[in-house]
Design a protein around this motif. Structure first.
Motif, mmCIF file in Angstrom:
data_model
loop_
_atom_site.group_PDB
_atom_site.id
_atom_site.type_symbol
_atom_site.label_atom_id
_atom_site.label_comp_id
_atom_site.label_asym_id
_atom_site.label_seq_id
_atom_site.Cartn_x
_atom_site.Cartn_y
_atom_site.Cartn_z
ATOM 1 N N GLY A 177 138.832 -11.585 -9.275
ATOM 2 C CA GLY A 177 139.910 -10.652 -8.976
ATOM 3 C C GLY A 177 140.848 -11.186 -7.917
ATOM 4 O O GLY A 177 142.072 -11.069 -8.035
ATOM 5 N N ARG A 178 140.280 -11.792 -6.868
ATOM 6 C CA ARG A 178 141.137 -12.363 -5.821
ATOM 7 C C ARG A 178 141.954 -13.538 -6.346
ATOM 8 O O ARG A 178 143.103 -13.717 -5.954
ATOM 9 C CB ARG A 178 140.265 -12.790 -4.627
ATOM 10 C CG ARG A 178 139.757 -11.619 -3.795
ATOM 11 C CD ARG A 178 139.110 -12.097 -2.510
ATOM 12 N NE ARG A 178 137.834 -12.759 -2.779
ATOM 13 C CZ ARG A 178 136.670 -12.121 -2.813
ATOM 14 N NH1 ARG A 178 136.622 -10.812 -2.629
ATOM 15 N NH2 ARG A 178 135.549 -12.789 -3.039
ATOM 16 N N ILE A 179 141.369 -14.321 -7.239
ATOM 17 C CA ILE A 179 142.109 -15.446 -7.820
ATOM 18 C C ILE A 179 143.261 -14.929 -8.678
ATOM 19 O O ILE A 179 144.397 -15.417 -8.592
ATOM 20 C CB ILE A 179 141.161 -16.337 -8.634
ATOM 21 C CG1 ILE A 179 140.228 -17.111 -7.712
ATOM 22 C CG2 ILE A 179 141.949 -17.303 -9.517
ATOM 23 C CD1 ILE A 179 139.174 -17.929 -8.442
ATOM 24 N N LEU A 180 142.980 -13.940 -9.513
ATOM 25 C CA LEU A 180 144.003 -13.431 -10.421
ATOM 26 C C LEU A 180 145.103 -12.675 -9.690
ATOM 27 O O LEU A 180 146.228 -12.581 -10.195
ATOM 28 C CB LEU A 180 143.366 -12.526 -11.476
ATOM 29 C CG LEU A 180 142.368 -13.203 -12.426
ATOM 30 C CD1 LEU A 180 141.738 -12.187 -13.364
ATOM 31 C CD2 LEU A 180 143.056 -14.287 -13.237
ATOM 32 N N ASP A 181 144.795 -12.136 -8.524
ATOM 33 C CA ASP A 181 145.792 -11.362 -7.783
ATOM 34 C C ASP A 181 146.618 -12.215 -6.820
ATOM 35 O O ASP A 181 147.490 -11.690 -6.123
ATOM 36 C CB ASP A 181 145.109 -10.243 -6.991
ATOM 37 C CG ASP A 181 144.551 -9.160 -7.905
ATOM 38 O OD1 ASP A 181 145.018 -9.078 -9.055
ATOM 39 O OD2 ASP A 181 143.643 -8.420 -7.471
#
Length: 510
Positions: A177-181
């Motif tokens: 999630g942190r990577i995609l955001d």
């Protein structure tokens, strides 16, 4: 694809001469793997990134004989040119490790390059990445940054329920999630060497990790400058751990190539989806309800989109027009031509549907004037359900099949050329009367071609499938069409990628 040399040669004399001024060693240092080199005592295929590699060792490598002890004055004594601790041996170990890593990456990327479907490619990325970083489980979240999809999540060693549990963790608390955001587009990994002991870990994340039995994670973005961000891959460890620098280097090289490959498959997948959507929109959204007859249709579109169509059109005085056909070619142009012909045939059917020959003659003239480079096969049937009477004409098309309790037979039709093949098309019509409870099955040639058999065997397979329809489903035209489709094309051939479209149109007369 990685540019991997087929062989690496080491000039022993040059290595020995380099002990004094180390010119060769300095040159090799520029190409050594990132991090502290692993010491190797034999040129056999080593463990890759600290784990047993899934790639078999090269056939040309053999284990060397153990060196016998030598007196200090001999060449094998410590400090001599051939001693294990000499710079020459260190250079050979580094070269062997370098060749091992490149060979492993070559084998893994070759496997990935052989995948032609997005789902297969994602599973291969997970398996290869797990081997490189020493993990057993993982997941890939495909979520292209352009927002055009498709979005999907694929797991390795994780059931669908396990993926569901992971998805209940707040997105901002997960590695992927942190990577995609991220908005800066950086390609930095997300490393959690000991999840359960981290301060500030989301309670739900801690609960899910304990439930699924993983204690550490390593995540990488699937992103390159050319492809953009496609998603993120996460590998899970059963115990607290993290990949060493050499492992990170190898998996980073692999994921950069994998992202480019996934980008190509994504573009192809989107093109196929658009073609399928257009083809479906050009076909009837629903079949009409006409007294005395039940209708059902099945349609399978090839990956590039084909020109097969079907239609059922209510006509005056309770009549019904049924048609199936196929335009030559594939892709967007064939789909567009199919839409034009189907719309024109509907108009001709309303004006003179009781004469199927006239309908197809008008369609042939239109095709010859507007699409001179194309040909098409077509079949049009004028049905009067109240009288159980069918008049049909075909242009180079396969004959219909009558399926009933007492008979399963092909309708006798005259031999005719496809539309657009002759200067003037003409063929006689055929009239027959189905019995109550019998089903007339219209189909396109794609049903026969997808079998891969010669046409005589394909027709025999179709006849056997129709004759084997269970009695319990003979009053359901949809069930009959499904049975024939899955029997003629077993083991997923009906859904497999093929240049051939498949159309079945079943009409059961009451």
């Amino acid at each position: 694809m990685l540019d991997i040399p087929s062989s690496v040669r080491v000039d022993v004399e040059a290595l020995l001469a380099a002990q004094n001024h180390m010119g060769v060693c300095d040159a090799i240092e520029q190409y050594a793997p990132v991090g502290k080199p692993d010491t190797m005592t034999a040129p056999h295929f080593p463990k890759v990134a600290g784990i047993d590699s899934t790639v078999p060792p090269p056939a040309h490598t053999v284990a060397p004989a153990s060196p016998a002890p030598a007196p200090p004055s001999s060449p094998g004594a410590p400090g001599a040119p051939g001693a294990p601790g000499a710079p020459g041996a260190l250079i050979q170990d580094r070269l062997a490790g370098w060749v091992s890593d490149l060979t492993t990456l070559h084998e893994l990327t070759e496997r990935l390059a052989r995948t032609a479907v997005m789902d297969d490619a994602l599973h291969e990325v997970l398996r290869a990445g797990a081997a490189l970083v020493g993990a057993r489980r993982g997941l890939v979240v495909l979520e292209p940054a352009d927002g055009l999809g498709p979005d999907t999540t694929v797991g390795l060693g994780l059931a669908r329920a396990d993926l569901g549990h992971i998805e209940t963790v707040p997105r901002g608390a997960t590695s992927y999630g942190r990577i995609l955001d991220r908005t800066d587009g950086t390609g930095e990994p997300e490393v959690h060497a000991d999840l359960l002991s981290e301060d500030g870990l989301d309670p739900r994340h801690r609960e899910v990790a304990a439930r699924l039995g993983y204690a550490a994670s390593f995540a990488l973005p699937l992103a390159t400058e050319a492809a953009g961000r496609l998603g993120a891959a996460v590998w899970l460890y059963d115990e607290p751990a993290e990949p060493v620098e050499r492992q990170r280097h190898l998996v980073g090289l692999y994921t950069r190539y994998a992202t480019e490959h996934l980008a190509r498959l994504l573009e192809l997948e989107r093109a196929r989806a658009k073609s399928r959507t257009i083809a479906e929109e050009l076909l009837p959204p629903r079949l009409p309800r006409v007294a005395g007859v039940q209708l059902a249709a099945r349609h399978r579109t090839g990956p590039r989109g084909g020109g097969d169509w079907y239609d059922a059109l209510p006509l005056p005085e309770g009549a019904l027009g049924l048609t199936v056909g196929s335009v030559t070619g594939s892709g967007a142009s064939a789909v567009a031509a199919m839409g034009r012909l189907r719309a024109s045939l509907r108009a001709y059917a309303v004006m003179e549907g009781e004469d199927p020959v006239a309908v197809l003659s008008d369609l042939e003239l239109l095709l010859r004037l507007t699409e001179p480079a194309r040909s098409a096969t077509a079949l049009f049937a004028y049905c009067e359900p109240a009288l159980r009477k069918v008049v049909l004409a075909g242009a180079g098309h396969s004959p219909p099949l009558v399926i009933g309790e007492r008979r399963t037979e092909f309708v006798e039709t005259s031999l005719s050329a496809p539309l657009g093949m002759l200067a003037c098309w003409e063929a006689p019509s055929v009239e027959f009367s189905p019995e109550p409870g019998e089903t007339v099955l219209l189909y396109t040639d794609g049903l026969l071609h997808r079998t891969g058999d010669p046409m005589d065997r394909a027709f025999a397979r179709l006849h056997a499938a129709a004759a084997g329809v269970p009695r319990t489903i003979r009053d359901d035209p949809g069930a009959i069409a499904d049975h024939v489709l899955h029997t003629v094309l077993p083991d997923g051939l009906d859904a497999a990628d093929s240049d051939e479209d498949v159309v079945l149109l079943a009409a059961r007369f009451e």
